[in-house]
Design a protein around this motif. Structure first.
Motif, mmCIF file in Angstrom:
data_model
loop_
_atom_site.group_PDB
_atom_site.id
_atom_site.type_symbol
_atom_site.label_atom_id
_atom_site.label_comp_id
_atom_site.label_asym_id
_atom_site.label_seq_id
_atom_site.Cartn_x
_atom_site.Cartn_y
_atom_site.Cartn_z
ATOM 1 N N GLU A 50 -11.598 16.740 20.942
ATOM 2 C CA GLU A 50 -12.940 16.444 22.216
ATOM 3 C C GLU A 50 -13.677 14.851 21.366
ATOM 4 O OE1 GLU A 50 -13.198 17.091 25.135
ATOM 5 O OE2 GLU A 50 -11.098 18.806 24.749
ATOM 6 N N GLU A 51 -13.139 15.142 20.624
ATOM 7 C CA GLU A 51 -14.640 13.880 19.818
ATOM 8 C C GLU A 51 -14.012 12.560 19.578
ATOM 9 O OE1 GLU A 51 -16.906 15.005 15.916
ATOM 10 O OE2 GLU A 51 -16.711 17.515 16.918
ATOM 11 N N TRP A 52 -12.886 12.650 19.541
ATOM 12 C CA TRP A 52 -11.384 11.382 19.505
ATOM 13 C C TRP A 52 -11.196 10.714 20.734
ATOM 14 C CZ3 TRP A 52 -11.859 9.349 15.387
ATOM 15 C CH2 TRP A 52 -12.071 9.589 13.943
ATOM 16 N N VAL A 53 -11.137 9.581 21.121
ATOM 17 C CA VAL A 53 -10.381 9.264 22.282
ATOM 18 C C VAL A 53 -9.124 8.104 21.917
ATOM 19 C CG1 VAL A 53 -11.101 6.556 24.136
ATOM 20 C CG2 VAL A 53 -13.450 7.624 23.793
ATOM 21 N N PHE B 24 1.090 -1.426 -0.075
ATOM 22 C CA PHE B 24 -0.165 0.187 -0.069
ATOM 23 C C PHE B 24 0.421 1.266 -0.251
ATOM 24 C CE2 PHE B 24 1.103 -0.910 4.321
ATOM 25 C CZ PHE B 24 0.845 0.088 4.834
ATOM 26 N N SER B 25 -0.059 2.018 -0.094
ATOM 27 C CA SER B 25 0.985 3.311 -0.280
ATOM 28 C C SER B 25 0.322 3.912 0.607
ATOM 29 C CB SER B 25 0.437 4.748 -1.827
ATOM 30 O OG SER B 25 1.147 3.341 -2.812
ATOM 31 N N ILE B 26 1.529 5.073 1.443
ATOM 32 C CA ILE B 26 1.451 6.094 2.817
ATOM 33 C C ILE B 26 -0.096 7.233 2.504
ATOM 34 C CG2 ILE B 26 1.495 7.438 5.088
ATOM 35 C CD1 ILE B 26 4.171 5.800 4.677
ATOM 36 N N PRO B 27 -1.238 7.193 2.751
ATOM 37 C CA PRO B 27 -1.843 8.242 1.712
ATOM 38 C C PRO B 27 -1.723 9.410 2.684
ATOM 39 C CG PRO B 27 -2.949 6.948 3.797
ATOM 40 C CD PRO B 27 -2.091 6.339 4.498
ATOM 41 N N ASP B 28 -1.540 10.626 1.907
ATOM 42 C CA ASP B 28 -0.839 12.207 1.847
ATOM 43 C C ASP B 28 -2.277 12.967 3.199
ATOM 44 O OD1 ASP B 28 -3.781 13.054 0.397
ATOM 45 O OD2 ASP B 28 -2.367 12.648 -1.248
ATOM 46 N N ASP B 29 -2.118 13.995 2.793
ATOM 47 C CA ASP B 29 -2.834 14.358 4.095
ATOM 48 C C ASP B 29 -3.780 14.621 3.883
ATOM 49 O OD1 ASP B 29 -0.344 15.275 5.768
ATOM 50 O OD2 ASP B 29 -0.058 16.793 6.020
ATOM 51 N N ASN B 30 -4.337 15.129 2.851
ATOM 52 C CA ASN B 30 -5.726 14.867 1.993
ATOM 53 C C ASN B 30 -6.620 13.842 2.407
ATOM 54 O OD1 ASN B 30 -7.807 16.791 1.156
ATOM 55 N ND2 ASN B 30 -7.558 16.364 -0.785
ATOM 56 N N GLN B 31 -5.713 12.767 1.730
ATOM 57 C CA GLN B 31 -6.567 11.229 1.581
ATOM 58 C C GLN B 31 -6.916 11.114 3.407
ATOM 59 O OE1 GLN B 31 -3.479 9.702 -0.323
ATOM 60 N NE2 GLN B 31 -5.161 8.327 -2.158
ATOM 61 N N ALA B 32 -5.880 11.668 4.271
ATOM 62 C CA ALA B 32 -5.949 11.084 5.566
ATOM 63 C C ALA B 32 -6.983 11.692 6.406
ATOM 64 C CB ALA B 32 -4.172 11.421 6.435
ATOM 65 N N GLY B 33 -6.972 12.768 5.732
ATOM 66 C CA GLY B 33 -8.090 13.936 6.131
ATOM 67 C C GLY B 33 -9.938 13.572 5.924
ATOM 68 N N HIS B 34 -9.842 12.554 4.740
ATOM 69 C CA HIS B 34 -10.456 12.103 4.169
ATOM 70 C C HIS B 34 -11.489 11.524 5.161
ATOM 71 C CE1 HIS B 34 -14.097 11.161 2.098
ATOM 72 N NE2 HIS B 34 -13.724 10.400 1.149
ATOM 73 N N LEU B 35 -10.204 10.020 5.434
ATOM 74 C CA LEU B 35 -10.424 9.032 6.090
ATOM 75 C C LEU B 35 -11.047 9.357 7.456
ATOM 76 C CD1 LEU B 35 -9.927 5.614 5.812
ATOM 77 C CD2 LEU B 35 -7.577 5.731 6.970
ATOM 78 N N LEU B 36 -10.603 10.204 8.083
ATOM 79 C CA LEU B 36 -11.002 11.194 9.634
ATOM 80 C C LEU B 36 -12.321 10.845 9.166
ATOM 81 C CD1 LEU B 36 -7.897 12.017 10.838
ATOM 82 C CD2 LEU B 36 -8.621 9.525 11.466
ATOM 83 N N SER B 37 -12.452 11.912 8.705
ATOM 84 C CA SER B 37 -13.839 12.410 8.306
ATOM 85 C C SER B 37 -14.546 11.439 8.290
ATOM 86 C CB SER B 37 -13.644 13.905 7.491
ATOM 87 O OG SER B 37 -14.888 13.724 6.976
ATOM 88 N N LEU B 38 -14.960 10.358 7.336
ATOM 89 C CA LEU B 38 -15.725 10.056 6.865
ATOM 90 C C LEU B 38 -16.026 8.665 7.949
ATOM 91 C CD1 LEU B 38 -17.175 7.715 4.935
ATOM 92 C CD2 LEU B 38 -14.907 6.613 4.347
ATOM 93 N N ALA B 39 -14.175 8.373 9.351
ATOM 94 C CA ALA B 39 -15.141 7.835 9.903
ATOM 95 C C ALA B 39 -15.731 8.706 11.236
ATOM 96 C CB ALA B 39 -13.105 7.388 10.977
ATOM 97 N N ARG B 40 -15.908 9.437 11.188
ATOM 98 C CA ARG B 40 -16.483 10.297 12.440
ATOM 99 C C ARG B 40 -17.925 10.462 11.989
ATOM 100 N NH1 ARG B 40 -14.654 16.256 12.213
ATOM 101 N NH2 ARG B 40 -16.835 16.657 13.422
ATOM 102 N N ASP B 41 -18.251 10.540 10.614
ATOM 103 C CA ASP B 41 -19.437 10.751 9.703
ATOM 104 C C ASP B 41 -19.944 8.434 9.916
ATOM 105 O OD1 ASP B 41 -19.136 13.677 9.344
ATOM 106 O OD2 ASP B 41 -18.505 12.305 7.222
#
Length: 272
Positions: free
Chosen positions: A87-90, A42-59
Motif C-alpha cells: 500500500e505504500e508504493w505506486v 555494476f553488480s546486481i545487488p543481493d536481496d539484502n542490499q535490495a531490501g535495504h535500498l527500498l527501505s532507504l527509499a521509503r524513509d
C-alpha cells in the motif's frame, strides 16, 4: 545535518488520482546487467542490499517504483521485497518489450499485452499495478494506432487490474497521441536532450501525467565538468510544472540520498 526527504513534496500524476514522490526509483539494476547504457559497470545487488535500498527509499519519502518485464528479474524480485508494504508504493511497469539472452524483442499485440500484465501481477504478487506504460521500440505512432495495445490497456483499466496507462516513447508525436488517448507519458528530458518538451507542455495544459526517464542522462550527466550537473539537471526538469516525477535508477544508497537531498532543495527553492 538532517537529510532532507521528499515526504512533503508528493504531487498528483496528472489526472490519475495517484500521488507520487517527485523522484522515483528505477529498478533495471535489480534485474539485469546486460545491455544497459551506464558509463560504469555494476553488480546486481543481493536481496539484502535490495531490501535495504527500498527501505532507504521509503524513509526518504520515495513511493514511486519503476520496473518492467524487460528489466530481467526485477519484477520477480520486487514481489517478495515489497511484501507487507504494497500500500505504500505506486508501481509503474511496462508492456511490449521482452529481454532474453541479451536481446530485446517486442510484441504489442492484444494477446501479449494481456499476458504480460497478468504475468506482472503474478510476479509482483499484487492485484493491481498503478501505471502500465507501453515500452516503445521507437515506432510510437504505429504502435499506438495499429497494434491494439492501447485498447487492451484500456480494457485492463476497466477491469481494475491497472489504474492508469500510457507510453514510454521516443517521439514527440507519439507522446502527444499517448496523452490524448491515455493517462501518462514517460519522456526523455535532461541537460543534453530536450526534444520531447512539447509533450510536457501538452500534459501541463491538459492535466495529464509526465514521468521523466534519463533525467541524469543515464549517469552521464555526472561526468560533466564545472557546476553541479545533478542539481542543474533537476533544476531544469522541475522548472517545468508539467513534470510529476523523475525516475532515477540507482543501486547506490549514497547516490539515492544525495539525489533526494538535491531534489528536496530544488523544490523548496522553487516554492519560495
Amino acid at each position: 545535518m538532517m537529510t532532507s526527504t521528499l515526504h512533503d513534496f508528493h504531487r498528483l500524476l496528472g489526472g490519475t488520482g495517484l500521488s507520487v514522490s517527485p523522484l522515483g526509483l528505477g529498478t533495471v539494476k535489480l534485474g539485469r546487467d546486460q545491455g544497459v547504457k551506464y558509463p560504469s559497470g555494476f553488480s546486481i545487488p543481493d536481496d539484502n542490499q535490495a531490501g535495504h535500498l527500498l527501505s532507504l527509499a521509503r524513509d526518504l519519502g520515495i513511493n514511486l517504483i519503476d520496473t518492467a518485464p524487460a528489466y530481467g528479474v526485477s519484477e520477480e524480485r520486487l514481489g517478495p521485497l515489497l511484501a507487507g508494504q504494497r500500500e505504500e508504493w505506486v508501481i509503474v511497469s511496462k508492456v511490449g518489450e521482452e529481454f532474453s539472452n541479451g536481446q530485446s524483442h517486442f510484441d504489442f499485440s492484444p494477446a501479449h499485452t494481456r499476458l504480460s500484465v497478468e504475468r506482472s501481477l503474478t510476479r509482483l504478487r499484487t492485484d493491481r499495478i498503478e501505471l502500465v506504460l507501453v515500452h516503445s521500440d521507437g515506432n510510437d505512432l504505429d504502435i499506438l494506432r495499429n497494434s491494439g495495445v492501447y485498447e487492451t490497456l484500456a480494457e485492463l483499466k476497466r477491469e481494475g487490474k491497472i489504474l492508469a496507462y500510457g507510453l514510454s516513447g521516443k517521439t514527440v508525436e507519439g507522446g502527444l497521441l499517448a496523452l490524448e488517448q491515455g493517462d501518462c507519458a514517460m519522456v526523455t528530458y535532461n541537460l543534453n536532450e530536450q526534444a520531447e518538451r512539447p509533450v510536457m507542455d501538452y500534459a501541463l495544459a491538459h492535466g495529464k501525467g509526465i514521468l521523466v526517464k534519463k533525467a541524469l542522462a543515464s549517469g552521464h550527466a555526472c561526468l560533466r565538468p564545472g557546476d553541479d550537473p545533478v542539481r542543474l539537471s533537476f533544476e531544469q526538469l522541475f522548472a517545468h510544472r508539467g513534470v510529476a516525477a523523475a525516475i532515477v535508477g540507482t543501486i547506490n544508497p549514497k547516490h539515492l540520498s544525495d539525489n533526494v537531498q538535491t531534489v528536496a532543495s530544488v523544490l523548496a527553492a522553487q516554492q519560495q
